[in-house]
Motif scaffolding. Structure first.
Motif, mmCIF file in Angstrom:
data_model
loop_
_atom_site.group_PDB
_atom_site.id
_atom_site.type_symbol
_atom_site.label_atom_id
_atom_site.label_comp_id
_atom_site.label_asym_id
_atom_site.label_seq_id
_atom_site.Cartn_x
_atom_site.Cartn_y
_atom_site.Cartn_z
ATOM 1 N N SER A 60 0.756 -1.271 -0.062
ATOM 2 C CA SER A 60 -0.025 0.120 -0.085
ATOM 3 C C SER A 60 0.808 1.328 -0.131
ATOM 4 C CB SER A 60 -0.920 0.054 1.138
ATOM 5 O OG SER A 60 -0.228 -0.038 2.412
ATOM 6 N N LEU A 61 1.855 1.219 0.647
ATOM 7 C CA LEU A 61 2.925 2.210 0.624
ATOM 8 C C LEU A 61 3.506 2.655 -0.784
ATOM 9 C CD1 LEU A 61 4.774 4.442 2.292
ATOM 10 C CD2 LEU A 61 6.466 2.594 2.221
ATOM 11 N N HIS A 62 3.670 1.812 -1.795
ATOM 12 C CA HIS A 62 4.048 1.913 -3.170
ATOM 13 C C HIS A 62 2.917 2.088 -4.034
ATOM 14 C CE1 HIS A 62 7.940 -0.359 -1.373
ATOM 15 N NE2 HIS A 62 7.999 1.119 -1.377
ATOM 16 N N ASP A 63 1.711 1.966 -3.562
ATOM 17 C CA ASP A 63 0.363 2.375 -4.449
ATOM 18 C C ASP A 63 -0.129 3.484 -4.370
ATOM 19 O OD1 ASP A 63 -1.888 2.070 -5.845
ATOM 20 O OD2 ASP A 63 -2.360 0.007 -5.284
ATOM 21 N N ASP A 64 0.024 4.651 -5.146
ATOM 22 C CA ASP A 64 -0.366 5.723 -5.068
ATOM 23 C C ASP A 64 -2.026 6.031 -4.948
ATOM 24 O OD1 ASP A 64 2.161 6.828 -4.978
ATOM 25 O OD2 ASP A 64 2.120 7.278 -7.048
ATOM 26 N N ASN A 65 -2.602 5.109 -5.392
ATOM 27 C CA ASN A 65 -3.996 5.023 -5.540
ATOM 28 C C ASN A 65 -4.805 4.427 -4.197
ATOM 29 O OD1 ASN A 65 -4.285 5.454 -8.272
ATOM 30 N ND2 ASN A 65 -3.715 3.486 -8.766
ATOM 31 N N VAL A 66 -4.084 4.081 -3.269
ATOM 32 C CA VAL A 66 -4.710 3.369 -1.949
ATOM 33 C C VAL A 66 -4.152 4.141 -0.709
ATOM 34 C CG1 VAL A 66 -5.348 1.313 -3.063
ATOM 35 C CG2 VAL A 66 -3.084 1.531 -1.491
ATOM 36 N N GLN A 67 -4.663 4.373 0.285
ATOM 37 C CA GLN A 67 -3.914 4.898 1.572
ATOM 38 C C GLN A 67 -3.348 3.819 2.136
ATOM 39 O OE1 GLN A 67 -7.001 6.144 4.373
ATOM 40 N NE2 GLN A 67 -5.573 7.501 5.576
#
Length: 274
Positions: A60-67
């Motif tokens: 999730s840290l590396h996914d700009d689309n999720v918190q």
């Protein structure tokens, strides 16, 4: 011949175990936790030997689309215990008053005996960092999205903003109320008590600071990409006290024991070499 071989093997194992040097003293190292994710924001409770940490989900840290997903844990007797009634983001231990503070996206809470969090301060604030000095009743908190530092008087339940610090991603406060911090993933600075202009430390690479803490001797220790540094308020040149063979994500002390976190792991360094 057999006793000699045993002696050689034992000597070799001893040398390997004591090969970690912190401030010119030899330490042993062992892993106390292996876990999926990035443990960070370490805190230690000497009352019960709990190690508290925030676990960041790297996907999730590396996914700009999720918190970014973050969970708060207590490491007790070798087992990680999830604090599941808040979205925990940091912890701080008040040894004097026997309290454990948990920072969440809905303010600051106190951890009770059932490992649940009860609201205490800064309701509705998104609190991302905490630091509790041992010499006062003040609790330092960093709020999102501007990463401003606030001092919370835990007795009067009052707060005030720390002036002259633009923002802080990590912070520590020594016994003289000097505020050490890093802002915008750039350089590490210190705001001396009663001064208005922060001082920048030299020799530390940009974007390399990972965690700050204060040891048992009131020394501010920075965990950076290449090792640990002692930051002195009266000297802009830090003293390197330990090399690391990994990138740290958290650090805390318990007398002569050092806990250092990295991706998927928390290490315990012990000064038991003779």
């Amino acid at each position: 011949m057999i006793p000699l071989l045993i002696l050689i093997v034992v000597s070799s194992v001893y040398a390997n175990n004591c090969s970690y040097i912190y401030d010119e003293i030899h330490y042993t190292r062992n892993s106390i936790l292996t876990i999926k994710g990035l443990p960070t924001n370490l805190a230690y409770n000497p009352k019960n030997n709990d190690v508290l940490f925030t676990l960041i989900d790297l996907e999730s840290l590396h996914d700009d689309n999720v918190q970014t997903r973050m969970d708060q844990y207590v490491l007790r007797n070798g087992e990680p215990i999830l604090i599941d009634n808040v979205r925990g983001q940091a912890a701080a231990v008040d040894v004097k008053n026997d309290k454990v503070y948990i920072a969440s996206d809905d303010g600051i809470g106190i951890l009770n005996a059932s490992d649940k969090v009860q609201f205490a301060n800064l309701k509705d604030e998104d609190v991302v960092q905490l630091f509790k000095p041992v010499h006062s009743d003040d609790l330092y908190a960093v709020t999102y999205p501007n990463n401003e530092i606030y001092v919370v008087d835990t007795i009067k339940n009052e707060k005030r903003r720390v002036e002259y610090v633009p923002c802080a991603f990590i912070l520590a406060v020594d016994a003289e109320d000097n505020v050490f911090y890093e802002c915008d993933s750039k350089y590490v600075k210190v705001l001396l008590n009663d001064f208005q202009e922060p001082i920048e430390f030299v020799g530390i690479a940009k974007n390399s600071a990972r965690a700050l803490t204060v040891d048992e001797s009131n020394r501010v220790i920075l965990a950076a990409n290449d090792g640990l540094y002692w930051l002195k308020p009266d000297n802009i040149v830090p003293k390197k006290v330990m090399n690391l063979d990994f990138v740290p994500s958290g650090i805390v002390f318990n007398e002569d024991v050092i806990y250092i976190a990295t991706n998927g792991m928390i290490y315990k360094y012990s000064n038991n070499c003779v």
